[in-house]
Design an enzyme around this catalytic site. Structure first.
Site, PDB file in Angstrom:
ATOM      1  N   MET A 108       0.969  -1.105   0.061  1.00 43.28           N
ATOM      2  CA  MET A 108       0.006   0.078  -0.151  1.00 43.28           C
ATOM      3  C   MET A 108       0.936   1.186  -0.020  1.00 43.28           C
ATOM      4  O   MET A 108       0.595   2.330  -0.660  1.00 43.28           O
ATOM      5  CB  MET A 108      -0.955  -0.029   1.088  1.00 43.28           C
ATOM      6  CG  MET A 108      -2.243  -1.047   1.011  1.00 43.28           C
ATOM      7  SD  MET A 108      -3.279  -0.681  -0.245  1.00 43.28           S
ATOM      8  CE  MET A 108      -2.511  -1.494  -1.453  1.00 43.28           C
TER       9      MET A 108
ATOM     10  N   HIS B 155     -19.127   0.812  -6.105  1.00 42.75           N
ATOM     11  CA  HIS B 155     -18.334   1.183  -7.211  1.00 42.75           C
ATOM     12  C   HIS B 155     -18.908  -0.071  -8.529  1.00 42.75           C
ATOM     13  O   HIS B 155     -18.385   0.248  -9.650  1.00 42.75           O
ATOM     14  CB  HIS B 155     -16.963   1.093  -7.305  1.00 42.75           C
ATOM     15  CG  HIS B 155     -16.487   2.435  -6.388  1.00 42.75           C
ATOM     16  ND1 HIS B 155     -16.582   3.540  -6.869  1.00 42.75           N
ATOM     17  CD2 HIS B 155     -16.360   2.522  -5.087  1.00 42.75           C
ATOM     18  CE1 HIS B 155     -15.965   4.464  -5.885  1.00 42.75           C
ATOM     19  NE2 HIS B 155     -16.030   3.810  -4.847  1.00 42.75           N
TER      20      HIS B 155
ATOM     21  N   HIS C  78     -21.086  -0.446 -10.484  1.00 43.15           N
ATOM     22  CA  HIS C  78     -21.721   0.005 -11.787  1.00 43.15           C
ATOM     23  C   HIS C  78     -20.822   1.469 -12.103  1.00 43.15           C
ATOM     24  O   HIS C  78     -21.567   2.133 -13.071  1.00 43.15           O
ATOM     25  CB  HIS C  78     -23.223   0.430 -11.560  1.00 43.15           C
ATOM     26  CG  HIS C  78     -23.937  -0.938 -11.457  1.00 43.15           C
ATOM     27  ND1 HIS C  78     -24.125  -1.835 -12.415  1.00 43.15           N
ATOM     28  CD2 HIS C  78     -24.495  -1.409 -10.301  1.00 43.15           C
ATOM     29  CE1 HIS C  78     -24.681  -3.144 -11.962  1.00 43.15           C
ATOM     30  NE2 HIS C  78     -25.085  -2.692 -10.465  1.00 43.15           N
TER      31      HIS C  78
ATOM     32  N   ALA D  44       9.530  -0.698 -10.571  1.00 40.96           N
ATOM     33  CA  ALA D  44       8.280  -0.311 -11.374  1.00 40.96           C
ATOM     34  C   ALA D  44       8.568   0.525 -12.575  1.00 40.96           C
ATOM     35  O   ALA D  44       7.971   0.438 -13.659  1.00 40.96           O
ATOM     36  CB  ALA D  44       7.097   0.021 -10.370  1.00 40.96           C
TER      37      ALA D  44
ATOM     38  N   HIS E  87      11.340   0.778 -14.147  1.00 34.92           N
ATOM     39  CA  HIS E  87      11.944   0.009 -15.414  1.00 34.92           C
ATOM     40  C   HIS E  87      10.663  -0.642 -16.196  1.00 34.92           C
ATOM     41  O   HIS E  87      10.779  -0.708 -17.349  1.00 34.92           O
ATOM     42  CB  HIS E  87      12.828  -1.005 -14.929  1.00 34.92           C
ATOM     43  CG  HIS E  87      13.484  -2.069 -15.790  1.00 34.92           C
ATOM     44  ND1 HIS E  87      14.303  -1.614 -16.696  1.00 34.92           N
ATOM     45  CD2 HIS E  87      13.227  -3.035 -16.183  1.00 34.92           C
ATOM     46  CE1 HIS E  87      14.480  -2.484 -17.426  1.00 34.92           C
ATOM     47  NE2 HIS E  87      13.995  -3.477 -17.166  1.00 34.92           N
TER      48      HIS E  87
ATOM     49  N   TYR F 115       7.452   0.091 -16.497  1.00 36.91           N
ATOM     50  CA  TYR F 115       6.746   1.097 -17.102  1.00 36.91           C
ATOM     51  C   TYR F 115       7.339   1.693 -18.313  1.00 36.91           C
ATOM     52  O   TYR F 115       6.886   1.896 -19.328  1.00 36.91           O
ATOM     53  CB  TYR F 115       6.511   2.235 -16.299  1.00 36.91           C
ATOM     54  CG  TYR F 115       5.681   1.915 -14.990  1.00 36.91           C
ATOM     55  CD1 TYR F 115       4.644   0.803 -15.090  1.00 36.91           C
ATOM     56  CD2 TYR F 115       5.796   2.485 -13.720  1.00 36.91           C
ATOM     57  CE1 TYR F 115       4.016   0.416 -13.839  1.00 36.91           C
ATOM     58  CE2 TYR F 115       4.973   2.026 -12.684  1.00 36.91           C
ATOM     59  CZ  TYR F 115       4.296   0.966 -12.597  1.00 36.91           C
ATOM     60  OH  TYR F 115       3.505   0.599 -11.529  1.00 36.91           O
TER      61      TYR F 115
END
Length: 175
Positions: free
Chosen positions: A24, A45, A47, A125, A127, A129
């Site tokens: 988190m 959430h 819908h 992360a 890297h 992306y």
């Protein structure tokens, strides 16, 4: 490996992820959420057309989640988020799942841009992306408070035209 819609039966796995402080922190979120809270949010959430939540599914085994949130149909952009569980981390599923989420955003929702936020210290992360074509568009100083301190964040994005061109070039190279 596939991604599929998040179902109520997946909430027990989401609950485990949501209660891991380290995970988190990387999502700039507060850990420790009750299963009742999570179920209530799911119901609220279910819908909502401004978000899509997917499970990373490995032959029926929950391996993580990919989320498209803050979907803006006027400006045609959205944020993408991903978490792969520890058990499946480092096996390439993050990149594959992220690509499937971006494909969905561009080819199903007709988004023009997909963006994300990532802690500048999360090199692994960043890297992943960048390998998919996301570019750092800016550094936001002390944007998020997590783990007892403020964190700088990269704002990264990819345009649909760049993503398509990048994938066409990869196809030509592989043929």
């Amino acid at each position: 490996m596939k991604i599929r819609a998040l179902e109520r039966t997946d909430l027990k796995n989401i609950h485990i992820i949501d209660n891991k402080a380290e995970t988190m922190r990387l999502w700039f979120e507060e850990p420790y959420e009750s299963l009742d809270e999570l179920t209530s949010l799911y119901d609220k959430h279910i819908h909502d057309t401004h978000e899509r939540r997917f499970v990373v599914d490995l032959d029926g085994i929950f391996a993580g989640i990919v989320e498209l949130v803050s979907i803006d149909y006027i400006h045609r952009n959205c944020e993408i988020q991903i978490v792969i569980t520890d058990k499946f981390s480092g096996l390439g599923y993050a990149q594959q799942s992220l690509k499937k989420g971006v494909d969905y955003a561009f080819h199903t929702l007709n988004m023009y841009k997909v963006y994300l936020w990532v802690d500048v210290d999360n090199a692994k992360a960043v890297h992943i992306y960048k390998k998919l074509g996301f570019q750092i568009e800016g550094t936001i100083k002390q944007q998020f408070f997590a783990g007892g301190k403020y964190h700088d964040s990269y704002f990264m994005g990819i345009l649909k035209s760049d993503y398509i061109r990048r994938n066409e070039n990869k196809t030509k190279v592989n043929n």
